[in-house]
Design a protein around this motif. Structure first.
Motif, PDB file in Angstrom:
ATOM      1  N   ALA A   1     137.800  52.806  74.362  1.00 14.33           N
ATOM      2  CA  ALA A   1     137.108  53.543  73.135  1.00 14.33           C
ATOM      3  C   ALA A   1     137.646  55.135  73.511  1.00 14.33           C
ATOM      4  CB  ALA A   1     135.791  53.673  73.327  1.00 14.33           C
ATOM      5  N   PHE A   2     137.650  56.038  72.818  1.00  9.41           N
ATOM      6  CA  PHE A   2     137.988  57.347  72.969  1.00  9.41           C
ATOM      7  C   PHE A   2     137.315  58.294  71.986  1.00  9.41           C
ATOM      8  CE2 PHE A   2     141.206  58.065  69.709  1.00  9.41           C
ATOM      9  CZ  PHE A   2     141.180  56.978  69.208  1.00  9.41           C
ATOM     10  N   ASP A   3     137.535  59.703  72.831  1.00  9.14           N
ATOM     11  CA  ASP A   3     136.634  60.878  71.953  1.00  9.14           C
ATOM     12  C   ASP A   3     137.481  61.834  71.830  1.00  9.14           C
ATOM     13  OD1 ASP A   3     135.150  62.979  71.138  1.00  9.14           O
ATOM     14  OD2 ASP A   3     133.359  62.568  72.705  1.00  9.14           O
ATOM     15  N   VAL A   4     138.050  62.175  70.492  1.00 11.21           N
ATOM     16  CA  VAL A   4     139.062  63.029  70.211  1.00 11.21           C
ATOM     17  C   VAL A   4     138.541  64.410  70.197  1.00 11.21           C
ATOM     18  CG1 VAL A   4     140.580  61.737  68.873  1.00 11.21           C
ATOM     19  CG2 VAL A   4     138.776  62.953  67.465  1.00 11.21           C
TER      20      VAL A   4
ATOM     21  N   ALA B   1     133.045  60.826  79.630  1.00 10.72           N
ATOM     22  CA  ALA B   1     134.481  60.646  79.731  1.00 10.72           C
ATOM     23  C   ALA B   1     135.011  60.786  78.426  1.00 10.72           C
ATOM     24  CB  ALA B   1     134.733  59.411  80.517  1.00 10.72           C
ATOM     25  N   ILE B   2     136.354  61.319  78.678  1.00 12.92           N
ATOM     26  CA  ILE B   2     137.207  61.244  77.169  1.00 12.92           C
ATOM     27  C   ILE B   2     137.585  59.975  76.612  1.00 12.92           C
ATOM     28  CG2 ILE B   2     139.251  61.608  78.423  1.00 12.92           C
ATOM     29  CD1 ILE B   2     140.196  63.682  76.444  1.00 12.92           C
TER      30      ILE B   2
ATOM     31  N   VAL C   1     142.624  62.454  85.509  1.00 17.96           N
ATOM     32  CA  VAL C   1     141.828  62.000  86.650  1.00 17.96           C
ATOM     33  C   VAL C   1     140.901  60.743  85.906  1.00 17.96           C
ATOM     34  CG1 VAL C   1     139.970  62.623  88.251  1.00 17.96           C
ATOM     35  CG2 VAL C   1     141.625  64.322  87.610  1.00 17.96           C
ATOM     36  N   THR C   2     140.845  59.449  86.668  1.00 19.78           N
ATOM     37  CA  THR C   2     139.956  58.471  86.235  1.00 19.78           C
ATOM     38  C   THR C   2     138.848  58.326  87.140  1.00 19.78           C
ATOM     39  OG1 THR C   2     141.110  56.688  87.230  1.00 19.78           O
ATOM     40  CG2 THR C   2     141.984  57.685  84.932  1.00 19.78           C
TER      41      THR C   2
ATOM     42  N   ILE D   1     138.339  57.777  81.786  1.00 24.54           N
ATOM     43  CA  ILE D   1     139.367  58.822  82.076  1.00 24.54           C
ATOM     44  C   ILE D   1     138.352  60.037  81.779  1.00 24.54           C
ATOM     45  CG2 ILE D   1     141.086  60.250  80.927  1.00 24.54           C
ATOM     46  CD1 ILE D   1     142.234  57.240  80.142  1.00 24.54           C
ATOM     47  N   LEU D   2     138.352  61.052  82.956  1.00 29.10           N
ATOM     48  CA  LEU D   2     137.497  62.105  82.976  1.00 29.10           C
ATOM     49  C   LEU D   2     137.958  63.329  81.895  1.00 29.10           C
ATOM     50  CD1 LEU D   2     136.341  62.680  86.792  1.00 29.10           C
ATOM     51  CD2 LEU D   2     135.357  60.971  84.853  1.00 29.10           C
TER      52      LEU D   2
END
Ligand SMILES: Cc1cc2nc3c(=O)[nH]c(=O)nc-3n(C[C@H](O)[C@H](O)[C@H](O)COP(=O)(O)O)c2cc1C
Length: 168
Positions: free
Chosen positions: A143-146, A115-116, A20-21, A73-74
Motif C-alpha cells: 500500500a502507498f500514499d501519494v 509511513a509513505i 529510509v525504511t 517506507i518512512l
C-alpha cells in the motif's frame, strides 16, 4: 590490488542517496524492528524484495523463525521514528514505545503509522552475505500514499526530495 581503507569504503557507500525504511517482525508476541536503507526490489514475477540485516542484532534470527516481516517506507518528517529504530541495545518487547505508532498487517508483522508505503512479506529465502543476512521477501501486501513525500538519507544526514525540472 590496493587495499580499500574502511574510510574510503564508508565514504563511497555514504554517497548513495536512499530512502529510509523500518523493517519489523513479530515472534512469540514480541515485536522488534530496525531502521534499514538496504531495501531493494528484486522480482515482479514472483513479487520479491530484499533487505540486508546485520547479524549483530535480533532481527535476522527472529525473521528466520517467524518467516515473515514488514517494510515501512518512512515519510518526510519521520526522522524521530528512524532514530528510534536505529538505536542500539533495544530488545524485542510486546509493543514499540512512543513516538512510534504501529499496527499489525496481514502476516502479523507491525507496520508503522504515517509511513509513505508498506510492504508485508513472507520470508522466501535467507542468504548469508558476509556479516549480514539478505532476507528475500515474497510480498503479500502493498500500500502507498501519494500525498506524502519520502524521507531521504544521504551522507549520514536526513534530507528531503527537491523537484528536478527537466529542461527542453
Ligand atoms: C539511515 C539508516 C540506515 C540503516 N540501514 C541499515 C541496514 O540496511 N541494515 C542494517 O542491518 N542496519 C542498518 N542500520 C542500522 C540499524 O538500524 C541499527 O544498527 C539497529 O537498529 C541497532 O541494532 P543493534 O542493537 O544491534 O545495535 C541503519 C541505520 C540508519 C540510521
Amino acid at each position: 590490488m590496493p587495499e580499500v581503507s574502511p574510510d574510503d569504503f564508508r565514504g563511497a557507500l555514504a554517497s548513495w542517496a536512499s530512502g529510509v525504511t523500518v523493517v519489523t517482525t513479530k515472534l512469540d508476541n514480541l515485536v522488534y524492528g530496525i531502521t534499514v536503507s538496504s531495501f531493494a526490489s528484486l522480482s515482479v514475477d514472483p513479487l520479491l524484495i530484499t533487505v540486508s540485516l546485520a547479524d549483530s542484532n535480533h532481527l535476522p534470527g527472529m525473521i528466520k523463525k517467524s518467516r515473515q516481516f514488514a517494510v515501512s517506507i518512512l515519510a518526510a518528517g519521520q526522522q524521530d521514528v528512524s532514530a528510534y529504530f536505529a538505536r542500539s541495545g533495544r530488545d524485542p518487547q510486546p509493543e514499540f514505545e512512543t513516538p512510534v505508532k504501529a499496527r499489525p498487517w496481514h502476516t502479523g508483522s507491525p507496520i508503522i503509522e504515517g509511513a509513505i508505503a508498506h510492504l508485508d512479506c513472507e520470508l522466501e529465502q535467507a542468504i548469508q552475505g558476509g556479516d549480514h543476512t539478505i532476507a528475500v521477501g515474497r510480498v503479500v501486501g502493498a500500500a502507498f500514499d501519494v500525498s506524502k513525500q519520502p524521507l531521504v538519507y544521504f551522507r549520514r544526514a536526513y534530507r528531503s526530495v527537491s523537484e528536478v525540472s527537466h529542461g527542453g
